[in-house]
Design a protein around this motif. Sequence first.
Motif, PDB file in Angstrom:
ATOM      1  N   ASN A   1       0.767  -1.241   0.136  1.00  0.00           N
ATOM      2  CA  ASN A   1       0.054   0.187   0.098  1.00  0.00           C
ATOM      3  C   ASN A   1       1.093   1.290   0.057  1.00  0.00           C
ATOM      4  O   ASN A   1       0.672   2.231  -0.767  1.00  0.00           O
TER       5      ASN A   1
ATOM      6  N   VAL B   1      -8.088   1.073   0.656  1.00  0.00           N
ATOM      7  CA  VAL B   1      -9.203   1.529   1.912  1.00  0.00           C
ATOM      8  C   VAL B   1      -8.435   2.405   2.875  1.00  0.00           C
ATOM      9  O   VAL B   1      -7.135   2.604   2.688  1.00  0.00           O
ATOM     10  N   PRO B   2      -9.308   3.171   3.549  1.00  0.00           N
ATOM     11  CA  PRO B   2      -8.797   4.052   4.659  1.00  0.00           C
ATOM     12  C   PRO B   2      -7.938   3.229   5.480  1.00  0.00           C
ATOM     13  O   PRO B   2      -8.537   2.132   5.943  1.00  0.00           O
ATOM     14  N   SER B   3      -6.865   3.466   5.828  1.00  0.00           N
ATOM     15  CA  SER B   3      -5.990   2.706   6.854  1.00  0.00           C
ATOM     16  C   SER B   3      -6.543   2.571   8.143  1.00  0.00           C
ATOM     17  O   SER B   3      -7.199   3.409   8.790  1.00  0.00           O
TER      18      SER B   3
ATOM     19  N   ASP C   1      -3.414   8.629   1.863  1.00  0.00           N
ATOM     20  CA  ASP C   1      -3.470   7.631   2.842  1.00  0.00           C
ATOM     21  C   ASP C   1      -2.911   6.423   2.225  1.00  0.00           C
ATOM     22  O   ASP C   1      -3.759   5.683   1.479  1.00  0.00           O
ATOM     23  N   CYS C   2      -1.540   6.138   2.214  1.00  0.00           N
ATOM     24  CA  CYS C   2      -1.096   4.632   1.761  1.00  0.00           C
ATOM     25  C   CYS C   2      -0.462   3.872   2.893  1.00  0.00           C
ATOM     26  O   CYS C   2       0.746   3.443   2.552  1.00  0.00           O
ATOM     27  N   LEU C   3      -0.994   4.199   4.077  1.00  0.00           N
ATOM     28  CA  LEU C   3      -0.268   3.520   5.366  1.00  0.00           C
ATOM     29  C   LEU C   3      -0.603   2.026   5.153  1.00  0.00           C
ATOM     30  O   LEU C   3       0.423   1.239   5.240  1.00  0.00           O
ATOM     31  N   PHE C   4      -1.963   1.675   5.165  1.00  0.00           N
ATOM     32  CA  PHE C   4      -2.154   0.232   5.077  1.00  0.00           C
ATOM     33  C   PHE C   4      -3.280  -0.111   4.052  1.00  0.00           C
ATOM     34  O   PHE C   4      -4.004   0.897   4.128  1.00  0.00           O
TER      35      PHE C   4
ATOM     36  N   VAL D   1      -6.074   5.058  -0.440  1.00  0.00           N
ATOM     37  CA  VAL D   1      -5.675   4.103  -1.444  1.00  0.00           C
ATOM     38  C   VAL D   1      -6.092   2.643  -1.162  1.00  0.00           C
ATOM     39  O   VAL D   1      -5.614   2.193   0.064  1.00  0.00           O
TER      40      VAL D   1
HETATM   41  K   LIG Z   1      -4.829   2.914   2.642  1.00  0.00           K
END
Ligand SMILES: [K+]
Length: 484
Positions: free
Chosen positions: A58, A148-150, A115-118, A146
Motif C-alpha cells: 500500500n 481502503v482508509p488505513s 493515505d497509503c499507510l495500510f 488508496v
Molecule cells: K490506505
Amino acid sequence: MPRQIMTVAEMTAADRAAAEAGTPTIVLMERAGRAAAEVIRERYARCPTVVWCGPGDNGGDGYVIARHLRRRGWPVRVEALAPPASPAAQWAAGRWKGETGPLVSEPGSAALYVDCLFGAGLSRPLDGEADRLARIMPGAARIVAVDVPSGLVGDTGRPLGERSLKAQLTVTFHRRKPAHVLAAGRAACGEVVVADIGLEEMGQGRLFENDPGLWAERFPWPAADAHKHARGRMMAVSGEAWNTGAARLAARGALRIGAGVVTVLSPPGALAVNASHLEAVMLAPFESEFDLQTRAEKADAVVIGPAAGVGEATMRHVFALARNGAALVVDADALTSFADDPAALFSALDRDDVLTPHPGEFERIFPGLLAASPERITAAREAARRAGAVVLLKGSDTVVAAPDGRAAVGLNGAPWLATAGAGDVLAGFIAGLIAQGMESFEAACAAAWIHAEAGAVHGPGLIAEDLPGLAPSVLRKLWEARER
Ligand SMILES: [K+]
Ligand SMILES: NC(=O)C1=CN([C@@H]2O[C@H](COP(=O)(O)OP(=O)(O)OC[C@H]3O[C@@H](n4cnc5c(N)ncnc54)[C@H](O)[C@@H]3O)[C@@H](O)[C@H]2O)[C@H](O)CC1
C-alpha cells in the motif's frame, strides 16, 4: 456483465495469478499508482500534497503516486511511517526522487493527504503514529485513501481496532471489496473509484454489486404478443378493515412493475374498504385458511405480511399459501409471527420464496445472527441457507442472498426510502417480477434496485404511495438500455 465484489483473499489470489501469468507485482503497483494519481488529478487542483506511506505494498502505491504527481508539477512529499519492507515497495521507494520525511502531519499541514499507510495487509489495530493520525485528522480532512482508509478491514468495512482513518475519496483496484459497499465502510471511504489495473476477472465469485449488469439480461419484458395472463398472476393478502393499505401498496407495486393480473385477497370485514380503493387490481374474499389456499391456487406469486397482523392466524395463512405452488414473499407481520418458531416458517418455505426482513425482523427470526457475523453479507447468506429461501436484508446497503450462496449488495440506497409503506411496495415489486417468470434471487435484486432508483429519482418528500408510480421512469431507462 455482473460486477463482482471481491474479498481481500480473492484479490490476493488475483495478484498471485497475475504474477504467475507473468505480470509481476511492481507492474501492478505501477499501474495502480499511476491510475490513482490520475484520479487525484481529475478531482483536485494541484496543491501542496503529502503522501503517507506504510511499509507494505500500500505504501508502495504511495511512492508511485508521489512520483506521478511530482512529474506533473505537484508540490508533493512523502511522509513514511516506516521504511518500505516489501520488495515491490522498495522498488517504488527507490524510484521516488522527491522528499521523504517522518510522519509529522497535523490538520492543515498540507492541502491534500494521500493515505497509503495500510491496505489489504492490515493485520493489527492502528497504533503509534498511524493511530495518532487517525485520532487527530478530522472526518472532513481532504484525504484520498488508496485501496481502503488505513485501519479499515477490507472484508468488513469496520476498523480492526478502535478507529480507522476516513477519506473523502477512496481509490481501489480491480473490484470493490465489502468495505466499499457496506454502510459502515462506505461512510469511512467517501466516494469510491475503482481503477482498472489489468487483472483478469476471477470468475468464481458469488458476491456481486446489485446493479442491472447482474440481472437485466433476464428482465421479463413482455413478448410482442403477450396477454395479461402471460405476465403472471400476483396476489397480496390484506389485513383486517383498519389495515388494508399495505396490501394495496404491494398490489399496486406489482401491477406497475408489470404483473399481468393482480388481486388483493381480503377478509370479509375489509372487502368494502378494499373495493372502494381498487380499479385494475381485483379483489377476492377469503374467510378460512382453506379459502385462502383455494383463492391463491392459481397465483404465481403472493405477498403476505404487510399489516397482516402478528399471531396464529397469520402463521396459518402462511402455511395455507405454502401448500400451493406460488412463490411467497414473506414480509413484516408474517415474519414477526414466527419469532417463537422460525423453524416452522423455514420448513414451509422453498427456494423460490423470499423473506424481506428489516434488521429488527431479521433479529426476530435469526436471533443473534447479525451480531455473530463479521458483516451483514455473511449474516444474510447464513440466513438464506437456514431458511432455504432468498433473504433480502433491508438497509442503506440492502443485501440479497440465495440459499446457493449467491449474494448481492445494493449501492443505490436512498435515505428517502425510510418512509412508512416503502417496504410494502418493495414486496410487491419482488412478487410482480417473480409472477412474470423472473428467478426469485434476481427478482429480489432487480426489485430492490428499481425501488431504490425510484426513491432516488423522487428525492425529498417521497412517500410510499409515490413509489409504484415512479417505477415506469426507471423501467423506461432499463428498457432503453437493454441489449438489442
Ligand atoms: K490506505
Ligand atoms: N491487489 C492488487 O491488485 C494490488 C494491491 N496493491 C497494494 O498492495 C496493498 C497490500 O499490500 P500488503 O503489503 O499486503 O499490505 P499493506 O501494504 O496493507 O500493509 C502490510 C504491512 O503493514 C504491516 N502492518 C499491518 N498492520 C499494521 C499495523 N496496524 N501497524 C503497523 N504495521 C502494520 C504489515 O506487517 C506489513 O508489513 C493493497 O492494499 C494495495 O494498495 C498493489 O500495489 C497494486 C495491486
